[in-house]
Write a protein that holds these residues in place. Structure first.
Motif, PDB file in Angstrom:
ATOM      1  N   PRO A 102     -49.990  27.861  10.891  1.00 13.58           N
ATOM      2  CA  PRO A 102     -50.128  29.301  10.667  1.00 13.58           C
ATOM      3  C   PRO A 102     -50.897  30.018  11.778  1.00 13.58           C
ATOM      4  O   PRO A 102     -50.535  31.141  12.159  1.00 13.58           O
ATOM      5  N   GLU A 103     -51.922  29.386  12.321  1.00 14.44           N
ATOM      6  CA  GLU A 103     -52.652  30.025  13.417  1.00 14.44           C
ATOM      7  C   GLU A 103     -51.755  30.186  14.645  1.00 14.44           C
ATOM      8  O   GLU A 103     -51.785  31.222  15.319  1.00 14.44           O
ATOM      9  N   HIS A 104     -50.948  29.180  14.936  1.00  9.26           N
ATOM     10  CA  HIS A 104     -50.028  29.282  16.068  1.00  9.26           C
ATOM     11  C   HIS A 104     -48.988  30.371  15.809  1.00  9.26           C
ATOM     12  O   HIS A 104     -48.616  31.115  16.724  1.00  9.26           O
ATOM     13  N   THR A 105     -48.545  30.456  14.562  1.00  7.17           N
ATOM     14  CA  THR A 105     -47.596  31.506  14.183  1.00  7.17           C
ATOM     15  C   THR A 105     -48.152  32.879  14.527  1.00  7.17           C
ATOM     16  O   THR A 105     -47.465  33.715  15.134  1.00  7.17           O
ATOM     17  N   PHE A 106     -49.408  33.109  14.176  1.00  6.01           N
ATOM     18  CA  PHE A 106     -49.999  34.419  14.450  1.00  6.01           C
ATOM     19  C   PHE A 106     -50.338  34.609  15.921  1.00  6.01           C
ATOM     20  O   PHE A 106     -50.357  35.750  16.405  1.00  6.01           O
ATOM     21  N   SER A 107     -50.563  33.522  16.653  1.00  7.08           N
ATOM     22  CA  SER A 107     -50.776  33.681  18.089  1.00  7.08           C
ATOM     23  C   SER A 107     -49.503  34.205  18.743  1.00  7.08           C
ATOM     24  O   SER A 107     -49.560  35.048  19.655  1.00  7.08           O
ATOM     25  N   VAL A 228     -38.679  37.618  15.352  1.00  2.00           N
ATOM     26  CA  VAL A 228     -38.345  36.380  14.638  1.00  2.00           C
ATOM     27  C   VAL A 228     -39.241  35.280  15.189  1.00  2.00           C
ATOM     28  O   VAL A 228     -39.261  35.030  16.400  1.00  2.00           O
ATOM     29  N   ILE A 229     -39.983  34.629  14.291  1.00  2.00           N
ATOM     30  CA  ILE A 229     -40.921  33.571  14.669  1.00  2.00           C
ATOM     31  C   ILE A 229     -40.458  32.267  14.034  1.00  2.00           C
ATOM     32  O   ILE A 229     -40.242  32.205  12.821  1.00  2.00           O
ATOM     33  N   ASN A 230     -40.327  31.236  14.848  1.00  2.00           N
ATOM     34  CA  ASN A 230     -39.899  29.937  14.330  1.00  2.00           C
ATOM     35  C   ASN A 230     -40.833  28.839  14.808  1.00  2.00           C
ATOM     36  O   ASN A 230     -40.760  28.394  15.950  1.00  2.00           O
ATOM     37  N   THR A 231     -41.729  28.419  13.930  1.00  2.00           N
ATOM     38  CA  THR A 231     -42.576  27.253  14.184  1.00  2.00           C
ATOM     39  C   THR A 231     -42.185  26.104  13.256  1.00  2.00           C
ATOM     40  O   THR A 231     -42.961  25.186  13.042  1.00  2.00           O
ATOM     41  N   GLY A 232     -40.963  26.197  12.716  1.00  2.00           N
ATOM     42  CA  GLY A 232     -40.483  25.185  11.784  1.00  2.00           C
ATOM     43  C   GLY A 232     -39.641  24.128  12.471  1.00  2.00           C
ATOM     44  O   GLY A 232     -40.146  23.118  12.967  1.00  2.00           O
ATOM     45  N   ALA A 254     -38.868  37.440  20.005  1.00  2.00           N
ATOM     46  CA  ALA A 254     -38.889  36.185  19.259  1.00  2.00           C
ATOM     47  C   ALA A 254     -39.944  35.265  19.855  1.00  2.00           C
ATOM     48  O   ALA A 254     -40.178  35.258  21.065  1.00  2.00           O
ATOM     49  N   GLY A 255     -40.577  34.495  18.991  1.00  2.00           N
ATOM     50  CA  GLY A 255     -41.549  33.490  19.404  1.00  2.00           C
ATOM     51  C   GLY A 255     -41.187  32.167  18.766  1.00  2.00           C
ATOM     52  O   GLY A 255     -41.106  32.072  17.533  1.00  2.00           O
ATOM     53  N   PHE A 256     -40.943  31.144  19.588  1.00  2.00           N
ATOM     54  CA  PHE A 256     -40.485  29.851  19.092  1.00  2.00           C
ATOM     55  C   PHE A 256     -41.423  28.739  19.560  1.00  2.00           C
ATOM     56  O   PHE A 256     -41.979  28.795  20.651  1.00  2.00           O
ATOM     57  N   ASP A 257     -41.546  27.716  18.718  1.00  2.00           N
ATOM     58  CA  ASP A 257     -42.281  26.504  19.081  1.00  2.00           C
ATOM     59  C   ASP A 257     -41.371  25.284  18.976  1.00  2.00           C
ATOM     60  O   ASP A 257     -41.822  24.160  19.130  1.00  2.00           O
ATOM     61  N   VAL A 258     -40.091  25.516  18.726  1.00  2.00           N
ATOM     62  CA  VAL A 258     -39.153  24.418  18.462  1.00  2.00           C
ATOM     63  C   VAL A 258     -37.807  24.723  19.108  1.00  2.00           C
ATOM     64  O   VAL A 258     -37.486  25.876  19.403  1.00  2.00           O
ATOM     65  N   PRO A 283     -43.924  24.220  23.504  1.00  2.00           N
ATOM     66  CA  PRO A 283     -43.215  22.940  23.382  1.00  2.00           C
ATOM     67  C   PRO A 283     -43.568  22.131  22.138  1.00  2.00           C
ATOM     68  O   PRO A 283     -44.072  21.011  22.221  1.00  2.00           O
ATOM     69  N   HIS A 284     -43.282  22.674  20.962  1.00  2.00           N
ATOM     70  CA  HIS A 284     -43.510  21.995  19.676  1.00  2.00           C
ATOM     71  C   HIS A 284     -44.956  21.503  19.554  1.00  2.00           C
ATOM     72  O   HIS A 284     -45.211  20.328  19.239  1.00  2.00           O
ATOM     73  N   VAL A 285     -45.889  22.413  19.798  1.00  2.00           N
ATOM     74  CA  VAL A 285     -47.305  22.062  19.754  1.00  2.00           C
ATOM     75  C   VAL A 285     -48.079  22.790  18.656  1.00  2.00           C
ATOM     76  O   VAL A 285     -49.295  22.657  18.569  1.00  2.00           O
ATOM     77  N   ALA A 286     -47.382  23.555  17.812  1.00  2.00           N
ATOM     78  CA  ALA A 286     -48.089  24.322  16.781  1.00  2.00           C
ATOM     79  C   ALA A 286     -48.940  23.409  15.891  1.00  2.00           C
ATOM     80  O   ALA A 286     -50.014  23.797  15.426  1.00  2.00           O
TER      81      ALA A 286
END
Length: 313
Positions: A102-107, A228-232, A254-258, A283-286
């Motif tokens: 969640p913190e990465h999501t809000f970052s 659109v935010i995707n940390t899933g 959009a903000g993605f971690d995946v 790079p998938h670090v959330a």
């Protein structure tokens, strides 16, 4: 008992990997692949793996194997049917990243809404030094206070995101399943959620029902100012449709971690967006704050100890 960690290198060296006293022999490998997995697991009683895949043919050649401890939440890298038929227990780790993700999501949300990277780059390039006034406002910003956040997934992560959002003064809605015929209490219809939201964030698992959950049809229903935010998981969003939505200005960012392929190759379609200021990709670090990783390895150690004690009864 002998334990083998197939991809110890997926954790930083400074993160200690504790093993319970019942493990009298252990082997840690930096990484493993199809060419060496069988050799490394054939006399192991416990396997630790983060992302190394284990299939039926490999597992059948490990006659002593009793437990696979996945050092993550997702189990998609392990053939669960094979484990069931071979009598191999499988454990994962959940609940370790309920603060980190969640913190990465809000970052990502804040960086996009407040144009953090654009302003940082401008200052670095000397724009501030040559400004006529005490500040310059080349990149219009928006507050997140008062905006509507649609959350897809009401598990621990989605619930924690809602708590943080409410502290920011945001309105939160949880989206019902896309194919649902009945709307549960505490949810709103999927289309209503994505069409009313200023920000959509995904925290649901990747299944056959959620693959390409956000596609061209969904993008068409969103506000033009939507993020659109995707940390899933990468497969939750159709990446070709995302590129189209961003390059056409259909959505604001959009903000993605995946990504659908990880590690993401240079010719991956998301790389076509990397020069766009309204797209952020990590790079998938959330999940990977040091706090979260420490919780993860400690939970895994407890899982192993609990399993061994139960087997001994």
């Amino acid at each position: 008992m002998k334990a083998v960690f197939l991809d110890r290198g997926s954790f930083p060296e400074n993160i200690d990997i504790p093993l319970p006293d019942c493990i009298t022999q252990s082997e840690f490998y930096h990484n493993s692949d199809d060419s060496n997995v069988v050799e490394r697991i054939q006399d192991a009683e416990i396997i630790l793996t983060n992302k190394v895949k284990l299939n039926q043919a490999q597992l059948a050649q490990a006659p002593n194997l009793k437990l696979i401890q996945v050092m993550a939440t997702g189990l998609n890298n392990v053939d669960l049917e094979a484990c069931a038929s071979l009598g191999i227990a499988v454990r994962n780790v959940s609940g370790y990243s309920t603060e980190a993700v969640p913190e990465h999501t809000f970052s990502l949300i804040l960086a996009l809404r407040r144009k953090v990277f654009q302003y940082h780059q401008d200052v670095r390039n000397g724009r501030w030094a040559h400004s006529e006034f005490f500040c310059f406002m080349d990149h219009p910003m928006q507050d997140i206070y008062g905006s509507t956040l649609a959350i897809i997934g009401k598990g621990a992560l989605g619930t924690r995101v809602a708590t943080i959002a409410e502290a920011f003064g945001m309105k939160t809605v949880f989206a019902e399943h896309k194919s649902a015929t009945k709307i549960r209490s505490g949810y709103v219809a999927f289309e209503e959620a994505i069409s009313s939201a200023d920000i959509i964030t995904l925290h649901c698992p990747l299944t056959s029902d959620t693959k390409d959950l956000i596609n061209a049809e969904a993008f068409a229903k969103m506000k033009s100012n939507a993020l659109v935010i995707n940390t899933g998981r990468g497969g939750l969003v159709n990446e070709e449709d995302l590129v189209s939505a961003l390059t056409s200005g259909q959505i604001a960012g959009a903000g993605f971690d995946v990504a659908t392929v990880e590690p993401m190759p240079q010719d991956h379609i998301l790389n076509t967006l990397m020069d766009m200021p309204n797209f952020l990709l990590t790079p998938h670090v959330a999940w990977a704050s040091e706090n979260a990783m420490t919780r993860l390895v400690n939970i895994a150690a407890t899982n192993i100890e609990t399993f061994v004690k139960q087997e001994a009864k």
